[in-house]
Design an enzyme around this catalytic site. Sequence first.
Site, PDB file in Angstrom:
ATOM      1  CD  GLU A 239      -1.738   2.339   1.521  1.00  0.00           C
ATOM      2  OE1 GLU A 239      -1.597   3.180   0.604  1.00  0.00           O
ATOM      3  OE2 GLU A 239      -1.571   2.598   2.710  1.00  0.00           O
ATOM      4  CB  CYS A 273      -1.990   6.656   2.480  1.00  0.00           C
ATOM      5  SG  CYS A 273      -3.258   5.708   3.304  1.00  0.00           S
TER       6      CYS A 273
END
Length: 522
Positions: A239, A273
């Site tokens: 990720e 993020c």
Amino acid sequence: MSSTLTCYCPGDGSLLGEVKLFNKSDIDQSIILAEEAQKEWKSTSFAERRNFLKALKENIIRNQDKYAEIACKDTGKTLVDAAFGEILVTLEKINWTLANGEQSLRPTKRPNSLLTSYKGGYVKYEPLGVIAALVSWNYPLHNALGPIISALFAGNAIVVKGSELTAWSTHQYCEMVRSLLQSMGHSPELVQCITCLPDVADHLTSHSGIKHITFIGSQPIAKLVAASAAKQLTPLCLELGGKDPCILTDDHRLEEILSIVMRGVFQSAGQNCIGIERIIALDGVYDTIITKLYNRISTMRLGMYTQNDVDMGAMVSNNRFDHLESLIQDAVSKGARLVYGGHRFQHPKYPKGNYFLPTLLVDATNEMKIAQEECFAPIALVFRAKSPEHALEIANGTEFGLGASVFGRDKQLCQYFTDNLETGMVAVNDFGAFYLLQMPFGGCKKSGYGRFAGYEGLRGICNSKAIAYDRFSAIHTGIPPAVDYPIPDSQKAWQFVRGLMGTVYGAWISLVPNVYQLWRNS
């Protein structure tokens, strides 16, 4: 070299404490302890695992003030940021796992066909063993506990490697979980928390005892992790960064929507993020949006979580301030307008804190460096789009593909963006809702691969074992004489198999000749 890491509060520069730095031998020992603990844990029932998660949930609710304050001290964020980004999302993940975890991991039946009508099949999801999570610093509680929740519920043990920037808090959160496990009669060694420097981290990611790695971080480090894991062919879930667009198509509910946009941009000082890195506004609402954003951003107050009058906290480090200021100046030199902020802030009360002014930078284009790099900072970067097609071109014009959000009254237009955005996740008339829904989390392009959360995330840290069996005790697989070794006649064997294919897979109109060919060559 020092055997400890000294940790400081990024909000005021005060000393927090020291954390042990692990060497290669320490990592070996941690994995051995986790392996031994997992041998017993993998046999626990789903009910036992749910009992642990219920106790963890109660512990977090009871101590949420304490845990939020720990996160604030170690990251510089505000209490509200900690509530949203640490406590709420962790409790939601626990709730989802309690309600859906067993269903996710129960064996699943698979369909058969005419040829395999006497067979049954199912997939069993088995624990892998000891898995690792290398997590980023922006949400130390959630980034540590999220992988722990999934790992333990799936029957695994886990090694958590937190960032050196938030080692102080990560260690405390993991110790809380270990103590809770021990109090319930389980081995605390199921959860290992390590802190190490990059030269030692390779030993963890290339270790034969690690059966899966989840990595949350940057592209450059991900490439090192992937290369290291390849030595053992260890599977990965990566990720990575994002440059998430937020597309505003009209002025419907604009004030409400801008409140969501502000949270998406400035949550945890932009260190998120799936934070909104790009605001793309259609022509008709562009000027209005800039005015309204300025009115909000220019009144934001910076400071420590202990204050009553604070909107945004510090950044976790000042090591990127020069680069951020350079990106902003580069954009201005290429035609962008700096409406507010754009530089570091020397806080009068906390001169040793890492503060960066909330920034409004407009008239951005994809040709600017700042449009192509993940800022991970409190920067509202605004693009003008001449049409929906132009907005989509801007949105897809980076190497990233993590998340996106689309706002508008026109459902058909929102669907156009949803269908054509090159991302792993999209929220319509909201920001980040897919995360709370515990949907599979991850991106495409250079935002990584693999998924965590949801059914996919739990199954991704299991061995998916395919099992076929006979449905009826008197019916079994048999090898027809025509194709049994030693094959009597290769040509007749071929004609037999050809007839079989036509019978099973061919059109019904050719069934009779295919059956005849099958019979004749049997």
